[in-house]
Design an enzyme around this catalytic site. Sequence first.
Site, short mmCIF file in Angstrom:
data_model
loop_
_atom_site.label_atom_id
_atom_site.label_comp_id
_atom_site.label_asym_id
_atom_site.label_seq_id
_atom_site.Cartn_x
_atom_site.Cartn_y
_atom_site.Cartn_z
N LEU A 44 3.94 -2.03 1.05
CA LEU A 44 3.65 -3.44 0.86
C LEU A 44 4.83 -4.03 0.10
CD1 LEU A 44 1.41 -5.69 1.13
CD2 LEU A 44 1.12 -5.34 -1.32
N ARG A 97 -21.00 -8.04 16.53
CA ARG A 97 -19.98 -6.99 16.45
C ARG A 97 -19.46 -6.56 17.82
NH1 ARG A 97 -19.30 -1.58 16.44
NH2 ARG A 97 -17.80 -0.72 14.95
N GLU A 133 5.02 4.39 -1.97
CA GLU A 133 4.62 3.48 -3.06
C GLU A 133 3.42 4.07 -3.78
OE1 GLU A 133 3.21 -0.34 -1.67
OE2 GLU A 133 2.44 0.54 0.17
N HIS A 150 -15.37 -5.10 19.16
CA HIS A 150 -14.04 -4.86 18.59
C HIS A 150 -13.04 -5.98 18.90
CE1 HIS A 150 -15.71 -0.95 17.84
NE2 HIS A 150 -14.59 -0.49 17.33
N LYS A 187 -1.01 -7.30 4.22
CA LYS A 187 -1.99 -7.10 3.13
C LYS A 187 -3.41 -7.29 3.67
CE LYS A 187 -2.12 -8.10 -1.83
NZ LYS A 187 -2.11 -6.75 -2.35
N ARG A 214 3.48 -14.62 1.64
CA ARG A 214 3.00 -13.32 2.11
C ARG A 214 1.65 -13.47 2.83
NH1 ARG A 214 2.70 -8.43 -2.13
NH2 ARG A 214 0.91 -9.62 -2.86
N1 PDD Z 1 -2.27 -4.43 -5.29
N2 PDD Z 1 1.38 -1.78 -2.99
C1 PDD Z 1 0.05 -1.78 -2.82
C2 PDD Z 1 -0.52 -0.78 -1.90
C3 PDD Z 1 -0.76 -2.72 -3.50
O1 PDD Z 1 -2.08 -2.70 -3.30
C4 PDD Z 1 -0.16 -3.64 -4.38
C5 PDD Z 1 -0.95 -4.66 -5.13
C6 PDD Z 1 1.24 -3.58 -4.55
C7 PDD Z 1 1.97 -4.51 -5.49
O2 PDD Z 1 2.08 -5.80 -4.96
P1 PDD Z 1 2.19 -7.06 -5.93
O3 PDD Z 1 3.34 -6.82 -6.83
O4 PDD Z 1 2.42 -8.19 -5.01
O5 PDD Z 1 0.90 -7.15 -6.70
C8 PDD Z 1 1.98 -2.66 -3.83
C9 PDD Z 1 -3.12 -5.54 -5.67
C10 PDD Z 1 -2.87 -6.02 -7.06
C11 PDD Z 1 -4.57 -5.23 -5.33
O6 PDD Z 1 -4.78 -4.75 -4.23
O7 PDD Z 1 -5.46 -5.54 -6.11
#
Ligand code: PDD
Length: 295
Positions: A214, A111, A190, A113, A158, A63
């Site tokens: 995500l 800085r 989510e 963009h 992410k 990922r």
């Molecule tokens: N968060 N969706 C979002 C928006 C998230 O931030 C996370 C995880 C998940 C779950 O993903 P995973 O199962 O891979 O942890 C779903 C992490 C833990 C964080 O930002 O700290």
Amino acid sequence: CIRDRDMRGVLMKELTYFNGEFVEPGAKCVSLDDRGYCFGDGVYEVTRVFDGRCFAFSYHQDRLYRSMRFMDIPVKMRPEDLQELHEIMIEQSGITDGYIYLQITRGVEPRHHAYDRSKLEPTMYMYIRPIKEDLSKLGEGVKAISLPDERWLNVDIKTLNLIPNILAQTKAEKKFAYSAVLFRDDICTEGATSNVFAVKDGICYTHPANNLILKGITRQLVVTRVAPTAGVSVIEKEFDREFVENADELFFTDTIGGIIPITTYDRKPVGNGEVGPVAAKLRAGYEKLLAEGLA
Ligand code: PDD
């Protein structure tokens, strides 16, 4: 370094890594012109450490590299070196139950963009910390509230840009909820920091893994391993606000908490207000997988 003892009295210390060396936690080594600092221009991963091993490391690595490709941030560390670094951090810290945070930003420049890939050297920051809270409490069920999903259209990446997530999470915590269930228009996407499942008539439903959520590793493991082993069907399909309100069970999934049953939703009990049988079964299955370990 912060020194502490774990539950068995073993000495452990938090370790912080920055661009090739271990530094004191809170060390002032980041340039004010780092694009991560100015723009949130970077990516991250959070990997669970359990029983002295990284859990599902290859999933997090895949990922991370996918996020970096999307963001056009060059990969400077080979997968085997990244894995070795995680292992060194676990070994040197003595932390057996905790997590590793890894952040890579685009690098440092005055800085502006637009970026020039050829002139930038990514900044890499990592730490390992123990989990101090009692995660088993989460198995007893948590409160959640609904909030609008106000994020951009590439939340499968992410990135460090988590403004809508942090505002939603703060609103939820101010209302004494564990977290928020997010809705884009009428569709449940989510959680503010996790994925969401709804259970109806014994079947689990969760939003398809597209650009609007995500693709959580915990979610993925529930869909591909834990639910099939437990004999529970999962359907990856959109569902709306009404479906959530009438669900028999709801639960969040994330790396730290695993499977987190939601027993109160928008101040009303979910089902009979107790942890439901499907969430309980999946949580037990997930804990078994965690204890077995996964590469
Ligand atoms: N968060 N969706 C979002 C928006 C998230 O931030 C996370 C995880 C998940 C779950 O993903 P995973 O199962 O891979 O942890 C779903 C992490 C833990 C964080 O930002 O700290």
